[in-house]
Design an enzyme around this catalytic site. Structure first.
Site, mmCIF file in Angstrom:
data_model
loop_
_atom_site.group_PDB
_atom_site.id
_atom_site.type_symbol
_atom_site.label_atom_id
_atom_site.label_comp_id
_atom_site.label_asym_id
_atom_site.label_seq_id
_atom_site.Cartn_x
_atom_site.Cartn_y
_atom_site.Cartn_z
ATOM 1 C CE LYS A 1 65.034 56.438 76.303
ATOM 2 N NZ LYS A 1 64.452 55.103 76.555
ATOM 3 C CB SER B 1 60.627 55.982 77.352
ATOM 4 O OG SER B 1 61.713 55.085 77.307
ATOM 5 C CB SER C 1 61.560 52.319 75.772
ATOM 6 O OG SER C 1 60.619 52.686 76.740
HETATM 7 N N1 GLN Z 1 56.511 51.818 78.742
HETATM 8 C C1 GLN Z 1 57.234 50.984 79.648
HETATM 9 C C2 GLN Z 1 57.336 51.664 80.991
HETATM 10 O O1 GLN Z 1 56.794 52.690 81.138
HETATM 11 C C3 GLN Z 1 58.588 50.623 79.104
HETATM 12 C C4 GLN Z 1 59.587 51.700 79.210
HETATM 13 C C5 GLN Z 1 60.924 51.311 78.677
HETATM 14 O O2 GLN Z 1 61.087 50.335 77.950
HETATM 15 N N2 GLN Z 1 61.905 52.081 79.058
HETATM 16 O O3 GLN Z 1 57.924 51.186 81.904
#
Ligand code: GLN
Length: 498
Positions: A85, A160, A184
């Site tokens: 990532k 994400s 994410s």
């Molecule tokens: N969807 C969550 C956010 O927008 C989690 C994102 C993540 O785990 N990096 O903060």
């Protein structure tokens, strides 16, 4: 032989050991597939094809030397293609975090997780797409375009870490790294039908991970099955003097138990009422409940439990994570960090750099977080959220006095259409309703596929365990995958555009 890119880690290593497969063949197969499918999927932000092929050839030389003298110990992932990532530093490869503000940044060092995987012999194929600074649940917030779900190209892959999940789902990489601040890793795993581990907070070093919410961030892994995720996890896990929050507890090595009649006999599995709320897609609930019956057949005792503060997780997270993000992102001002926008005086440079190069979701988080931390509001928002976070954590600690693991859906629905939540940030935040509590409590969780909805989109489920009990997750997940085949399904990718 099946398609090389379909092989699991154990199959890859067995074939390489036997001399029936080379890392070069496998790496080339992944790269060729990536080249063919990338125009439709856009999972990668950067492909390091030449470098990967060089490293694969090196790995093959090591394998060949080992075959001549099998007494040598070889690194555990020698020659295995890995996608990373784009929020984790890989020395010499661009790291953008899906943001214009970091365009052109080439880290001079590796993140600890990456360094350990490289030392274990993994081959980095490239960097994968992500919501900007990992803020989002769809990969739509990437400044470099959305990643498409290989099960339906009109839909998001979740986020994400959507790019990483897609590399594993679409067979562009054997394993991949993601990060999980509020879900994410598990969220895109669920939307794309792959297995993923979110370790205990502090189990894997955050050194070299671009910070989002420092009390929540953890590096996790995507793979085709539980054993593979465990193999990646145990290479990355463990103390690191460059991250003071890492634990000194020894990392246990996971050994899959042979298939048995009731391999999980006596294991108590808690099912929290609060995770089966109205609004959950009926097919998601049905698939998770069907998986629970499989667990029962494996000897598990299902126990209804309550985690009474669950409904506060969403508001608490969306104060704490933006608050931490607003502090972490203060450094991108075009002077200390970040690509500088042209401007007059210093304030002008700051304003333009941040104004022009951060996307709307990142700005929203910075504003939310700055507000929650500002004098006069700090106690009412941030202070209060920290107290409720403790209650959420305590919910889990007391539940784990009655049960060994907790089971829940990962997401309320299957993958949604690209653009569906575009004008509604709150609808996007609601995606995280089932994943956030584990982050707030710091506990580990394992996500894996348990079925499909009527449109053929994957459904995921998660198991959560007490702090540092990842082995319990692997044991249960592995037993489930020994008697089910959901994790073996792969998208046909026969769409008209491919
Ligand atoms: N969807 C969550 C956010 O927008 C989690 C994102 C993540 O785990 N990096 O903060």
């Amino acid at each position: 032989m099946t398609d090389l890119t379909d092989l699991t880690l154990a199959e890859i290593l067995t074939a390489m050991r036997a001399g029936a497969l080379t890392s070069l063949e496998l790496t080339r197969a992944c790269l060729e597939r990536a080249e063919r499918l990338e125009p439709a999927l856009h999972a990668f932000l950067y492909l390091a094809a030449e470098q990967a092929l060089d490293k694969a050839a090196q790995a093959d030389r090591q394998w060949a030397a080992w075959r001549l003298d099998p007494r040598q110990t070889l690194p555990p992932l020698l020659g295995v293609p890995l996608a990373v990532k784009d929020v984790l530093c890989v020395q010499g490869m661009p790291c953008t975090c899906g943001s214009r503000i970091l365009e052109g940044f080439i880290p001079p060092y590796h993140a600890t997780a990456v360094e350990r995987l490289l030392a274990a012999g993994a081959i980095v194929l490239g960097k994968t797409n992500t919501d900007e600074f990992a803020m989002g649940s769809s990969t739509e917030h990437s400044a470099f375009g959305v990643t498409h779900n290989p099960w339906d190209l009109e839909r998001v892959p979740g986020g994400s870490s959507g790019g990483s999940a897609v590399t594993v789902a679409a067979r562009l990489a054997s394993v991949a790294l993601g990060t999980d601040t509020g879900g994410s890793v598990r969220h895109p795993a669920s939307f794309t039908g792959v297995t993923a581990i979110k370790p205990t907070y502090g189990r894997v070093s955050r050194f070299g991970l671009v910070a989002f919410g420092s009390s929540l961030d953890v590096v996790g892994a995507f793979a085709r099955k539980v054993e593979d995720a465990a193999a990646v996890y145990q290479v990355m896990a463990g103390a690191d003097e460059r991250d003071a929050t890492t634990s000194n507890l020894a990392v246990q090595l996971f050994e899959p138990a042979p298939a048995a009649h009731k391999p999980l006999a006596g294991l108590r599995l808690g099912v929290p009422d609060e995770y089966f709320i109205t609004g959950i897609q009926p097919e998601v609930e049905a698939a998770v409940r069907a998986a629970l019956s499989v667990f029962e057949q494996l000897g598990v005792i299902i126990q209804p439990i309550s985690l009474p503060h669950t409904s506060y997780a969403l508001p608490v997270y969306y104060i704490i994570a933006p608050a931490e993000a607003s502090a972490n992102l203060a450094r991108y001002d075009g002077v200390r960090y970040g690509r500088r926008a042209a401007g007059g005086n210093m304030w002008d440079v700051f304003r333009r750099t941040r104004g022009e190069k951060f996307g709307p979701e990142v700005k929203r988080r910075i504003m939310l977080g700055t507000y929650a931390l500002s004098a006069g509001y700090y106690d009412a928002y941030y202070g209060q959220a920290q107290k409720v976070r403790t209650l959420i954590r305590r919910d889990f600690i007391s539940a784990f006095e009655q049960v060994d693991l907790i089971a829940a859906p990962v997401t309320p629905t299957t993958a949604f259409r690209i653009g569906e939540h575009a004008d509604d940030p709150l609808a996007m935040y609601l995606e995280d309703i089932f994943t956030l509590p584990a982050n707030l409590a710091g506990i580990p969780a394992l996500a894996f596929p348990v079925g499909f909805d009527q449109q053929g989109l994957p459904v995921g489920m998660q198991l959560m365990a007490p702090h540092f009990e990842e082995q319990r997750l692997f044991h249960a997940g592995c037993a489930y995958q020994q008697v089910t085949g959901w994790h073996q399904a792969s998208p046909s990718l026969q769409g008209s555009k491919i």
